[in-house]
Scaffold this active site. Structure first.
Site, PDB file in Angstrom:
ATOM      1  N   HIS A  55       0.805  -1.229   0.000  1.00  0.00           N
ATOM      2  CA  HIS A  55       0.000   0.000   0.000  1.00  0.00           C
ATOM      3  C   HIS A  55       0.832   1.269   0.000  1.00  0.00           C
ATOM      4  O   HIS A  55       0.432   2.284  -0.549  1.00  0.00           O
ATOM      5  CB  HIS A  55      -0.953  -0.001   1.197  1.00  0.00           C
ATOM      6  CG  HIS A  55      -1.903  -1.143   1.162  1.00  0.00           C
ATOM      7  ND1 HIS A  55      -3.124  -1.059   0.564  1.00  0.00           N
ATOM      8  CD2 HIS A  55      -1.780  -2.423   1.590  1.00  0.00           C
ATOM      9  CE1 HIS A  55      -3.728  -2.244   0.642  1.00  0.00           C
ATOM     10  NE2 HIS A  55      -2.934  -3.084   1.258  1.00  0.00           N
ATOM     11  N   GLU A 121      -7.709  -4.137  -3.948  1.00  0.00           N
ATOM     12  CA  GLU A 121      -8.082  -4.863  -2.718  1.00  0.00           C
ATOM     13  C   GLU A 121      -9.295  -4.160  -2.124  1.00  0.00           C
ATOM     14  O   GLU A 121      -9.164  -3.146  -1.489  1.00  0.00           O
ATOM     15  CB  GLU A 121      -6.911  -4.859  -1.732  1.00  0.00           C
ATOM     16  CG  GLU A 121      -7.161  -5.731  -0.519  1.00  0.00           C
ATOM     17  CD  GLU A 121      -6.003  -5.733   0.461  1.00  0.00           C
ATOM     18  OE1 GLU A 121      -5.124  -4.871   0.364  1.00  0.00           O
ATOM     19  OE2 GLU A 121      -5.999  -6.622   1.344  1.00  0.00           O
ATOM     20  N   ALA A 132      -8.231  -4.428   8.122  1.00  0.00           N
ATOM     21  CA  ALA A 132      -8.044  -2.982   8.280  1.00  0.00           C
ATOM     22  C   ALA A 132      -8.791  -2.183   7.214  1.00  0.00           C
ATOM     23  O   ALA A 132      -8.500  -1.008   6.991  1.00  0.00           O
ATOM     24  CB  ALA A 132      -6.555  -2.652   8.247  1.00  0.00           C
ATOM     25  N   HIS A 207      -3.254 -12.599   0.436  1.00  0.00           N
ATOM     26  CA  HIS A 207      -2.638 -12.924   1.732  1.00  0.00           C
ATOM     27  C   HIS A 207      -3.274 -14.122   2.434  1.00  0.00           C
ATOM     28  O   HIS A 207      -4.006 -13.982   3.385  1.00  0.00           O
ATOM     29  CB  HIS A 207      -2.487 -11.710   2.659  1.00  0.00           C
ATOM     30  CG  HIS A 207      -3.651 -10.776   2.791  1.00  0.00           C
ATOM     31  ND1 HIS A 207      -4.934 -11.177   3.051  1.00  0.00           N
ATOM     32  CD2 HIS A 207      -3.691  -9.417   2.720  1.00  0.00           C
ATOM     33  CE1 HIS A 207      -5.706 -10.110   3.142  1.00  0.00           C
ATOM     34  NE2 HIS A 207      -4.992  -9.036   2.936  1.00  0.00           N
ATOM     35  N   HIS A 242       2.736 -11.677  10.399  1.00  0.00           N
ATOM     36  CA  HIS A 242       1.429 -12.128   9.919  1.00  0.00           C
ATOM     37  C   HIS A 242       1.223 -13.639   9.955  1.00  0.00           C
ATOM     38  O   HIS A 242       0.097 -14.103  10.076  1.00  0.00           O
ATOM     39  CB  HIS A 242       1.188 -11.635   8.486  1.00  0.00           C
ATOM     40  CG  HIS A 242       0.773 -10.201   8.409  1.00  0.00           C
ATOM     41  ND1 HIS A 242       1.663  -9.167   8.603  1.00  0.00           N
ATOM     42  CD2 HIS A 242      -0.432  -9.621   8.172  1.00  0.00           C
ATOM     43  CE1 HIS A 242       1.012  -8.015   8.468  1.00  0.00           C
ATOM     44  NE2 HIS A 242      -0.249  -8.260   8.213  1.00  0.00           N
ATOM     45  N   ASP A 265       2.669  -6.357   1.583  1.00  0.00           N
ATOM     46  CA  ASP A 265       1.484  -5.695   2.152  1.00  0.00           C
ATOM     47  C   ASP A 265       1.901  -4.498   3.009  1.00  0.00           C
ATOM     48  O   ASP A 265       1.229  -4.152   3.985  1.00  0.00           O
ATOM     49  CB  ASP A 265       0.615  -6.674   2.961  1.00  0.00           C
ATOM     50  CG  ASP A 265      -0.843  -6.221   3.036  1.00  0.00           C
ATOM     51  OD1 ASP A 265      -1.219  -5.260   2.352  1.00  0.00           O
ATOM     52  OD2 ASP A 265      -1.618  -6.841   3.806  1.00  0.00           O
TER      53      ASP A 265
HETATM   54 ZN   LIG Z   1      -3.290  -5.127   1.549  1.00  0.00          ZN
END
Ligand SMILES: [Zn+2]
Length: 375
Positions: A55, A121, A132, A207, A242, A265
């Site tokens: 991002h 996304e 999020a 993901h 993660h 990510d």
């Molecule tokens: Zn993402």
């Protein structure tokens, strides 16, 4: 230019001592190259990495819809060895999405990493696994909206994320599957629903493990469905936060390295120090390599893709050769750019990174042009 005294990562996923030429921004046989001689001092020479899901970094976010932000991100990513970028949008108001796509479509930056795509996304995801992403902007799959955004971006959207259990999701897959990679994401889909989506033409999972139900022995869900469809490729965020290292190893065993794509990510705090930032309009708190919302939900990562590559190799026991392919050739193939990058092959863009034995970045080149390396 001729790069000599390096161990070159080949298309066969093996390192071999050798030399290679660069001319006109592309790899060429040594016999066709002139000019400088670069002594690689025994470094590993790997293809520039390709991040198809991140991002932002160094204070900027793709969703800022600013040409300057994209340029800053491109410059930072190149400095760490990521030479092709496909940043991600988030679940935002429609007007914001239009602005982001138009901005990306107008981007003509030539410095740093190349903008090779957009990963959409959201907003076609499930509120139950929003992570999020902002709940108020989640919406039903909408072919018209997707096509409008694709047009505004100048055709840059390479991946679109959907929750297949949502109303209209299967019809959406039918309508767009030949134009874009449809990815299963932010979902509570069960095994049968995910399998149906893959059968109809989805081919990717966003993901893996994050923002979806776990692999349960009686309810294998999206993870089991992805595993059973040999054509399906899966992303993993390997920042060490993660996904547990054991699960990363298990996933390589289950899927095989050819079906795995490493992603960062990363959000805007990547490349900056601890503090408070925002992601998709929400406050994010960063401490060490962990970024969370106020309620503790993990909110993207702060590790760039080269950092993820180092993490899987040095802390998770994944062979270097697999990790490099999962962060270069595999993502390039997935978004349809492998004909011009993703491997060190004559004729392709001369995007490459020189790494020392400890995997520190020593030099980065994009289309044969030397980049500033992050200190
Ligand atoms: Zn993402």
């Amino acid at each position: 230019m001729i790069i000599k005294n390096v161990k070159i990562f080949g298309e066969d996923k093996k390192f071999a001592e050798g030399e290679i030429g660069v001319e006109g921004g592309r790899f060429v046989p040594v016999s066709e190259a002139g000019g400088d001689m670069v002594d690689g001092e025994g470094c590993l020479m790997i293809p520039g990495l390709v991040d198809i899901h991140f991002h932002g970094c160094v204070g900027d976010d793709f969703c800022d819809a600013s040409l300057e932000a994209v340029a800053n991100m491109a410059k930072y990513e190149a400095s760490v060895g990521v030479t092709s970028i496909c940043p991600a949008t988030m679940t935002l108001a429609e007007e914001e999405l239009h602005n982001i796509m138009k901005t990306a479509g107008a981007y003509r930056g030539t410095e740093g990493a190349k903008l090779v795509g957009i990963n959409m996304e959201g907003p076609f995801i499930s509120e139950k696994k929003k992570g999020a992403q902002a709940a108020e902007h989640i919406r039903k799959c909408d072919v018209q909206l997707f096509e409008k955004l694709q047009e505004e971006s100048g055709g840059l959207i390479r991946l679109v994320d959907i929750a297949p259990e949502n109303e209209g999701a299967m019809e959406f897959i039918d309508a767009v599957k030949d134009k874009v990679v449809v990815s299963i994401a932010h979902t509570v889909a069960d095994y049968d629903t995910a399998s149906e989506a893959l059968r109809r033409g989805a081919g990717h999972v966003t993901h893996l493990y994050n923002a979806m139900p776990p692999l349960n022995h009686r309810e294998p869900g999206v993870i089991g469905a992805a595993r059973d469809d040999e054509k399906c490729h899966v992303e993993m965020i390997c920042d060490g936060i993660h996904i547990h290292p054991s699960v990363v190893r298990a996933t390589f065993a289950m899927f095989g390295a050819d079906r795995i794509i490493l992603i960062s990510d990363s959000m805007r705090a990547a490349g900056l120090s601890d503090g408070q930032y925002t992601l998709g309009g929400q406050d994010v708190f960063v401490k060490g390599s962990r970024a969370t919302l106020a309620d503790g939900t993990i909110a993207g990562s702060v590790t760039d893709l080269m950092g993820c590559l180092r993490t899987v190799v040095k802390k998770m026991g994944i062979p270097l050769e697999d990790a490099v392919a999962c962060a270069s050739a595999n993502p390039a193939k997935e978004i349809g750019i492998y004909d011009r990058c993703g491997s060190i092959t004559e004729g392709k863009d001369a995007d490459f990174v020189l790494l020392d034995a400890d995997l520190n970045v020593k030099a980065v080149y994009v289309c044969g042009k030397k980049q500033e390396v992050k200190a």
